[in-house]
Motif scaffolding. Structure first.
Motif, short mmCIF file in Angstrom:
data_model
loop_
_atom_site.label_atom_id
_atom_site.label_comp_id
_atom_site.label_asym_id
_atom_site.label_seq_id
_atom_site.Cartn_x
_atom_site.Cartn_y
_atom_site.Cartn_z
N ALA A 271 0.79 -1.16 0.00
CA ALA A 271 -0.07 -0.02 -0.02
C ALA A 271 0.94 1.27 -0.07
O ALA A 271 0.52 2.26 -0.81
CB ALA A 271 -0.96 -0.02 1.16
N ALA A 272 1.95 1.06 0.82
CA ALA A 272 2.69 2.33 0.85
C ALA A 272 3.45 2.70 -0.41
O ALA A 272 3.48 3.88 -0.84
CB ALA A 272 3.93 2.11 1.88
N SER A 273 3.78 1.63 -1.12
CA SER A 273 4.43 1.67 -2.47
C SER A 273 3.66 2.21 -3.71
O SER A 273 3.82 2.81 -4.46
CB SER A 273 5.11 0.46 -2.88
N THR A 274 2.12 1.83 -3.27
CA THR A 274 1.17 2.24 -4.34
C THR A 274 0.56 3.32 -4.07
O THR A 274 0.12 3.99 -4.85
CB THR A 274 0.28 1.11 -4.43
N GLY A 275 0.77 3.90 -2.92
CA GLY A 275 0.53 5.16 -2.45
C GLY A 275 -1.36 5.14 -2.11
O GLY A 275 -1.72 6.20 -2.09
N SER A 276 -1.66 4.01 -1.89
CA SER A 276 -3.19 3.89 -1.67
C SER A 276 -3.45 4.42 -0.28
O SER A 276 -2.89 3.80 0.90
CB SER A 276 -3.69 2.40 -1.81
N SER A 277 -4.25 5.34 0.06
CA SER A 277 -4.60 5.94 1.19
C SER A 277 -5.41 5.00 2.21
O SER A 277 -6.53 4.81 1.46
CB SER A 277 -5.11 7.46 1.28
N GLY A 278 -4.82 4.51 3.06
CA GLY A 278 -5.94 3.79 4.30
C GLY A 278 -6.10 2.49 3.50
O GLY A 278 -6.67 1.82 4.50
N GLY A 279 -5.71 2.01 2.59
CA GLY A 279 -6.23 0.72 2.03
C GLY A 279 -5.13 -0.12 2.13
O GLY A 279 -3.84 0.19 2.51
N SER A 280 -5.28 -1.38 1.53
CA SER A 280 -4.30 -2.37 1.52
C SER A 280 -3.54 -2.38 0.38
O SER A 280 -2.50 -2.96 0.17
CB SER A 280 -4.89 -3.81 1.71
N GLY A 281 -3.84 -1.68 -0.72
CA GLY A 281 -3.22 -1.71 -2.11
C GLY A 281 -3.48 -2.90 -2.68
O GLY A 281 -2.89 -3.25 -3.79
N SER A 282 -4.45 -3.99 -2.37
CA SER A 282 -4.80 -5.20 -2.99
C SER A 282 -6.35 -5.65 -2.82
O SER A 282 -6.74 -5.28 -1.56
CB SER A 282 -3.91 -6.43 -2.69
N LEU A 283 -6.78 -6.19 -3.69
CA LEU A 283 -8.27 -6.33 -3.58
C LEU A 283 -8.52 -7.53 -4.17
O LEU A 283 -7.63 -8.39 -4.79
CB LEU A 283 -9.10 -5.79 -4.47
N THR A 284 -9.54 -8.46 -3.74
CA THR A 284 -10.01 -9.75 -4.46
C THR A 284 -11.25 -9.39 -5.07
O THR A 284 -12.16 -8.60 -4.76
CB THR A 284 -10.04 -10.86 -3.40
N ILE A 285 -11.59 -10.14 -6.12
CA ILE A 285 -12.96 -10.19 -6.99
C ILE A 285 -13.24 -11.49 -7.35
O ILE A 285 -12.50 -12.40 -7.54
CB ILE A 285 -12.66 -9.26 -7.95
N TYR B 84 -12.94 -9.94 -17.97
CA TYR B 84 -12.60 -9.54 -16.51
C TYR B 84 -10.93 -9.24 -16.34
O TYR B 84 -10.72 -8.44 -15.62
CB TYR B 84 -13.28 -10.46 -15.38
N GLN B 85 -10.23 -10.44 -16.71
CA GLN B 85 -8.91 -10.52 -16.32
C GLN B 85 -8.44 -9.28 -16.99
O GLN B 85 -7.44 -8.91 -16.66
CB GLN B 85 -8.47 -11.78 -16.90
N GLU B 86 -8.67 -9.08 -18.47
CA GLU B 86 -8.09 -7.96 -19.03
C GLU B 86 -8.38 -6.59 -18.49
O GLU B 86 -7.49 -5.71 -18.34
CB GLU B 86 -8.54 -7.87 -20.66
N ALA B 87 -9.52 -6.35 -17.88
CA ALA B 87 -9.98 -5.24 -17.21
C ALA B 87 -9.51 -4.90 -15.72
O ALA B 87 -8.90 -4.02 -15.55
CB ALA B 87 -11.37 -5.05 -17.08
N ILE B 88 -9.15 -5.93 -15.10
CA ILE B 88 -8.44 -5.76 -13.77
C ILE B 88 -7.06 -5.49 -14.07
O ILE B 88 -6.50 -5.05 -13.22
CB ILE B 88 -8.98 -7.00 -12.90
N GLU C 113 -2.88 -1.52 -13.75
CA GLU C 113 -1.93 -0.61 -14.32
C GLU C 113 -2.15 0.99 -14.17
O GLU C 113 -1.38 1.71 -13.87
CB GLU C 113 -1.89 -0.90 -15.99
N GLU C 114 -3.48 1.19 -14.10
CA GLU C 114 -3.90 2.51 -13.96
C GLU C 114 -3.71 3.26 -12.41
O GLU C 114 -3.30 4.17 -12.03
CB GLU C 114 -5.52 2.86 -14.32
N THR C 115 -4.27 2.31 -11.34
CA THR C 115 -4.07 2.47 -10.12
C THR C 115 -2.92 1.76 -9.02
O THR C 115 -2.80 2.61 -8.13
CB THR C 115 -5.58 2.26 -9.31
N GLY C 116 -2.35 0.95 -9.61
CA GLY C 116 -1.34 0.26 -8.71
C GLY C 116 -1.88 -0.62 -7.79
O GLY C 116 -1.34 -1.34 -7.00
N VAL C 117 -3.31 -0.51 -7.86
CA VAL C 117 -3.91 -1.51 -6.78
C VAL C 117 -4.01 -3.12 -7.46
O VAL C 117 -4.39 -3.07 -8.55
CB VAL C 117 -5.40 -1.03 -6.55
#
Lengths: 304, 443
Positions: free
Chosen positions: B36-50, B62-66, B71-75
């Motif tokens: 999260a620190a490296s991605t700069g996500s505020s207050g979050g874990s920087g990773s998600l599951t779907i 879906y795979q292409e979109a995520i 790439e766009e958000t670093g998450v």
């Protein structure tokens, strides 16, 4: 010359003494934790939930024996219980007889015997798999290989998967086909029968059939007993076959108790009902096992 | 001495095992925190599951979109996906255990069945600054508002229509797709006489029969199946609906349930009967057009059919929210999850990748992006236009309750029992009505 020093008496603190005496317990801790968390707790909690209307998402609103009343009065559950008994009473004897028959043949000195033993054992490894269940469906569908083969002989095959009686037969056949593990145990038992008994019987003029029923069968009764008990328990827990091949249909003709437990627990989220049904199944298996153990003094022969 | 060494080893093993139980979480948190620190996500874990269910083309989209989202958000987004079969059982259990993915593709009725009090999914109104809710029709948002909370964003609206294999119809001497009950009856006779007993103009399973009967009843009586948690139909009326289904069986329009089960297929699109053209029609969701078209060995005759108006009181039939994207209450980084949903449904890049893989998208911006990218499948759009232009009732969410449509549910019992001859039409209607009322009462 000085006298030799006297050895000091060993003094142990009570804690150290307790540790010395119970070292084994520490080795058992991993197993005990696993047993308590994954066996004892679910076992006890399922008994508690069986007396509630526990739903995953709605919680508990009612306590009592309503689930057990439903089990013995509801058409769906009584039918499932009857079908499960039918399934067990068809598959267990058939599987044991078939396994013993094949083991008896494979006990002779024939060419490629090890290959045959392997081939016959393979279904036991594959039998419970999803792929085999899918294959079974392909074999027995109305235009499947079985009906095509029957057609060569001018026989119009039944609608195996859609006919209530034949559908259960298809499920039973899958289980009987997985006779390999029982066969291996029988094979080991057959090898343990002393050859001198057969020699004496042959000298006395006993036929092969007479030898089989008067020597072989009594000598391997401990293994027959073991196979009987384990096969009964497994038959009452059968799930894969009906779930994948028929999904309990047609008209619930193959809805065995284990499948119904699954449906209650994970389709309609009635965990209380699922737990109660699982406990009924457990009690039934336990009673049958007790009957088997009680009866063994009349028919199981332990040579030593 | 030996005993003491053994004791020390055993204790170390036990401690190690216990540490192993908790250590994973601790280390993964640490890892996530550094990520999260490296991605700069505020207050979050920087990773998600779907998680989602669907076919191969949906998985790929879906795979292409995520990937584009990462790439766009670093998450980073970890997906889990599969076919529909057994999916609801697995996901409902996960939800009950608090193990649902951060973002879940959910069936509409899940909101009512698994989060009736808002216990499983987050209120997405709280993320209105991230998800552009103005892009969605208010009626669709209302349909996803349960217990006063917007628990999912509606991905698409859907309904049922007919798909025909006109190659088989033409082989039976019929040049135009059925447009009425009489056409179907005539087709049944022609199929049996010219092609043989194994050819049918239409194939419907137990749940399809229920939907078709609902269309028929609503069209003939001009009232919704369920309104305000009350079934609007009497046993006598449902008996008529049952007899309508039976007339289709009797006239060789649809196979009996015995024939249906005897064919031994998982779903109609995977059956040799559909692939080879023996079943020449189906009644399916508009989003399934491509699935059935692609399954045909020769799809040159695949045709999206018009809806059939069974009665004169109304068109009948219903549309519903086909699926939604929800954020679970257990999600640690709801803001990033909301960004992901907005990316998939509203943003140009995500929506143009997703196209119509989940049906005709409800989001105006998403639909425009998909159209601009040429990702709107013509068959899906055609089917959706037909359905949305015809149906005149909304669906009650309990209609799809697993107690009703499950493999041993009420619909299966009523329609199978009637087809097998275990129940008369009246008995089947009574079983159906009792079952529906039971579910409505407990909802």
């Amino acid at each position: 010359m000085s006298a030799p020093a006297k050895s000091q008496p060993v003094t142990r603190t009570p804690f150290k003494r307790w540790c010395d005496e119970n070292t084994g317990l520490f080795f058992l801790i991993p197993w005990i934790i696993g047993f308590l968390v994954f066996k004892a707790y679910p076992f006890a909690s399922s008994l508690f939930y069986s007396f509630t209307d526990m739903n995953f998402f709605k919680g508990i609103h009612q306590y009592g024996i309503m689930n057990y009343i439903s089990i013995f009065t509801d058409r769906k559950t009584t039918t499932a219980l009857m079908i499960t008994f039918k399934y067990a009473f068809i598959t267990v004897p058939l599987k044991l007889v078939f396994a013993l028959f094949i083991a008896y043949i494979l006990n002779f000195k024939i060419k490629f015997v090890n290959l045959f033993r392997t081939v016959y054992y393979i279904p036991s490894i594959l039998g419970g798999s999803v792929a085999i269940a899918v294959l079974w469906r392909a074999l027995f569908k109305d235009t499947g290989i079985i009906n095509t083969l029957l057609g060569f002989f001018g026989i119009q095959g039944p609608n195996w998967l859609a006919d209530r009686n034949w559908a259960l037969f298809v499920i039973c056949l899958l289980r009987v086909w997985q006779f390999g593990s029982a066969m291996v145990l029988f094979l080991a038992a057959l090898k343990g029968v002393p050859a001198d008994l057969y020699e004496a019987a042959t000298i006395d003029g006993a036929s092969k059939t007479k030898q089989f029923f008067s020597i072989t069968v009594p000598m391997i009764t401990p293994v027959i007993f073991y196979n009987l008990v384990t096969q009964i328990a497994q038959a009452f827990q059968e799930f894969n076959g009906p779930y994948i091949i028929t999904q309990g249909g047609p008209r619930n003709a193959t809805t065995l108790v284990a499948l119904l437990v699954y449906n209650y627990a994970f389709q309609s989220n009635e965990m209380g009902m699922a737990c109660a049904l699982a406990w009924v199944m457990f009690v039934i298996v336990m009673i049958l096992t007790i009957i088997a153990f009680t009866s063994q003094k009349h028919w199981v022969y332990y040579s030593d | 001495m030996k005993k003491q060494i053994a004791l020390a080893l055993a204790a170390a093993m036990s401690v190690g095992m216990l540490a192993g139980c908790g250590g994973g979480a601790a280390s993964s948190t640490a890892g996530a925190a550094s990520e999260a620190a490296s991605t700069g996500s505020s207050g979050g874990s920087g990773s998600l599951t779907i998680s989602w269910w669907g076919g191969d083309s949906r998985h790929a989209a879906y795979q292409e979109a995520i990937k584009a989202f990462t790439e766009e958000t670093g998450v980073t987004v970890e997906p889990s996906y599969g076919a529909w079969s057994g999916w609801e059982e697995a996901k409902s259990t996960a939800l009950a255990a608090g193990q649902g993915e951060d973002v879940m593709q959910v069936n509409w009725n899940w909101l009512y069945q698994y989060s009736g009090e808002g216990q499983s999914f987050a209120d997405l109104n709280e993320f209105a600054d991230i998800i552009d809710l103005s892009q969605f029709p208010q009626s669709a948002l209302d349909a996803c508002t349960v217990a006063g909370e917007l628990q999912a964003i509606p991905v698409a609206m859907t309904g049922r229509t007919f798909y025909w294999n006109m190659n088989t119809y033409k082989a039976a001497g019929i040049e135009t797709a059925p447009a009425s009950y009489e056409d179907l009856i005539a087709a049944g006779k022609a199929f049996q006489e010219k092609l043989g007993d194994e050819y049918y103009p239409l194939c419907v399973g137990p749940y399809d029969r229920m939907i078709m009967m609902t269309f028929w009843l609503e069209s003939n009586y001009g009232k919704a199946w369920v309104e305000n948690k009350t079934c609007n139909y009497t046993v006598e009326e449902i008996t008529e609906g049952m007899n309508f289904i039976k007339s289709l069986e009797d006239n060789h329009v649809i196979p009996t349930m015995e024939n249906y089960y005897g064919a031994g297929f998982d779903s109609i699109d995977k059956s040799t009967q559909w692939i080879d053209g023996q079943y020449a029609g189906i009644f399916e969701w508009d989003s399934s057009a491509n699935k059935y078209n692609d399954a045909l060995a020769d799809n040159s005759g695949f045709t999206v059919g018009e809806e059939i108006k069974w009665g004169d009181k109304a068109n009948g039939g219903f549309a519903k929210v086909s699926m939604g994207l929800a954020i679970t209450e257990t999600c640690k980084d709801k803001e990033s999850a909301a960004k992901l949903i907005n990316f998939l449904l509203n943003e140009e890049k995500g929506a143009s990748i997703m196209g119509t893989e989940c049906g005709m998208v409800s989001s105006a911006a998403g639909q425009a992006a998909a159209e601009a990218a040429g990702k709107v499948k013509p068959l899906v759009k055609q089917a959706n236009d037909i359905v949305m232009g015809f149906v005149d009732f909304q669906l009650d969410p309990d209609y799809e309750s697993s107690k009703l449509k499950g493999s041993d549910g009420i619909y299966t019992d009523a329609f199978d029992g009637f087809s097998y001859g275990d129940y008369t039409a009246e008995e089947a209607a009574e079983i159906l009505l009792d079952g529906v009322n039971g579910v409505l009462a407990s909802a």
